[in-house]
Design an enzyme around this catalytic site. Structure first.
Site, short mmCIF file in Angstrom:
data_model
loop_
_atom_site.label_atom_id
_atom_site.label_comp_id
_atom_site.label_asym_id
_atom_site.label_seq_id
_atom_site.Cartn_x
_atom_site.Cartn_y
_atom_site.Cartn_z
N LYS A 65 0.86 -1.19 0.00
CA LYS A 65 0.00 0.00 0.00
C LYS A 65 0.89 1.23 0.00
O LYS A 65 1.77 1.36 0.86
CB LYS A 65 -0.88 -0.01 1.24
CG LYS A 65 -1.70 1.27 1.44
CD LYS A 65 -2.64 1.18 2.63
CE LYS A 65 -3.36 2.50 2.85
NZ LYS A 65 -4.37 2.43 3.91
C1 R5P Z 1 -2.32 4.12 6.52
O1 R5P Z 1 -2.09 3.38 5.65
C2 R5P Z 1 -3.02 3.76 7.73
O2 R5P Z 1 -3.31 2.41 7.69
C3 R5P Z 1 -4.19 4.60 8.05
O3 R5P Z 1 -4.60 4.45 9.35
C4 R5P Z 1 -5.38 4.53 7.15
O4 R5P Z 1 -5.47 3.35 6.42
C5 R5P Z 1 -5.38 5.73 6.30
O5 R5P Z 1 -6.51 5.84 5.51
P1 R5P Z 1 -6.84 7.21 4.79
O6 R5P Z 1 -5.57 8.01 4.72
O7 R5P Z 1 -7.36 6.83 3.44
O8 R5P Z 1 -7.87 7.90 5.62
#
Ligand code: R5P
Length: 294
Positions: A204
């Site tokens: 990711k």
């Molecule tokens: C980042 O990868 C972390 O896992 C975060 O806590 C979360 O997944 C971030 O999601 P977003 O930035 O799309 O709100």
């Protein structure tokens, strides 16, 4: 139970037909074990090879977040729109029904909070046995390349990969970006490739300029992170560019659950990811669905 009587004699062996060897649809995953492929097939839709993951693991670091105050109320209408949930075991056990039966990306690293100046020091926060017990489709570990916690986070990642390989559970290596860390193509090329070489089965990371190069240099699928909340049309453009650039999907949180209509947003993201909608087509649909879902 089958018995010998009334059983037709086997006779059609197709001796002249070669054995139907199968190749697997997820990038770089031909040589992993059957159970791991089964789990990858829960994350990535076998028809499109792509995934929409809903990230709601924010609480592990920041407590309740705007839009996620009540996981039990928010999640049911969103999870049906996506292929995979990404959350902590506490959130998933309490607020995702076990009948969900789609992908589960279990957040497995933990150790810092928004109160820390340096958030790059984490540990493995979930035992492999609990990941198995939860039937996790993959285990997510955050890595902090270039930050003070780099070595610790790599250790968390490789130990999780080793444990996952023992039991057929893929590891999702998450590329973190911090306050002082660069968000350049050079950085993402470095970090994604490092994580893949450590053995992470999925990466990711963030979208960047020349994203196609990042995808090309990474031997496993890349899912693109959402990041801070953008206007809905811009978030859909981000998804569109990521898919056009070769991403195998997205893993988004705030750009879904903080949208004016989270359910409409999740559905429109899936249209881009799985049905090749353009960002404009998806946004037109979003405006319609937003009214419909009121
Ligand atoms: C980042 O990868 C972390 O896992 C975060 O806590 C979360 O997944 C971030 O999601 P977003 O930035 O799309 O709100």
């Amino acid at each position: 139970m089958a018995d010998a009587q009334g059983n037709k004699m086997a006779k059609d062996y197709g001796e002249n037909i070669p054995f139907a060897n199968q190749s697997f649809f997820v990038k770089g995953m031909d040589n992993v074990e059957w159970g791991m492929k089964d789990r990858l097939s829960r994350i990535f839709n076998p028809k499109t090879g792509r995934t929409v993951m809903l990230a709601f693991d924010h609480g592990y670091i920041m407590g309740s977040t705007s839009g996620l105050e009540r996981l039990d109320l928010v999640l049911p209408e969103l999870i049906e729109e996506v292929d995979c949930v990404m959350g902590t075991r506490g959130a998933i056990r309490t607020c995702v029904p076990p009948t969900y039966n789609k992908g589960v990306a279990l957040r497995c690293s933990a150790g810092s909070s928004v109160l820390d100046d340096d958030m790059s020091f984490e540990v493995i926060g979930v035992d492999i046995e609990d990941a198995i017990r939860m039937n996790a489709s993959c285990m997510a570990i955050q890595t902090f390349i270039g930050a003070p916690g780099q070595k610790d986070s790599i250790e968390n990642l490789v130990k999780t990969i080793d444990a996952g390989n023992r039991y057929g559970i893929p590891t999702l290596g998450v590329v973190a970006v911090g306050k002082q860390m660069e968000r350049t193509t050079k950085f993402f090329l470095l970090a994604t490739r490092m994580l893949a070489e450590f053995g992470a089965q999925i990466i990711k990371t963030y979208y960047c300029e020349d994203f196609e190069k990042v995808v090309a240099a990474c031997p496993v699928p890349i899912v693109v992170a959402g990041g801070k909340k953008l206007p809905e049309d811009e978030a859909l453009t981000l998804v569109y560019k990521a898919i056009q650039g070769g991403a195998a999907g997205v893993d988004m949180g705030r750009n879904i659950f903080q949208a004016e209509s989270p359910k409409a947003m999740a559905r429109c993201i899936a249209k881009i990811v799985h049905e090749d909608y353009t960002d404009k087509e998806a946004y037109d649909l979003y405006l319609k669905l937003k009214e419909e879902f009121k």
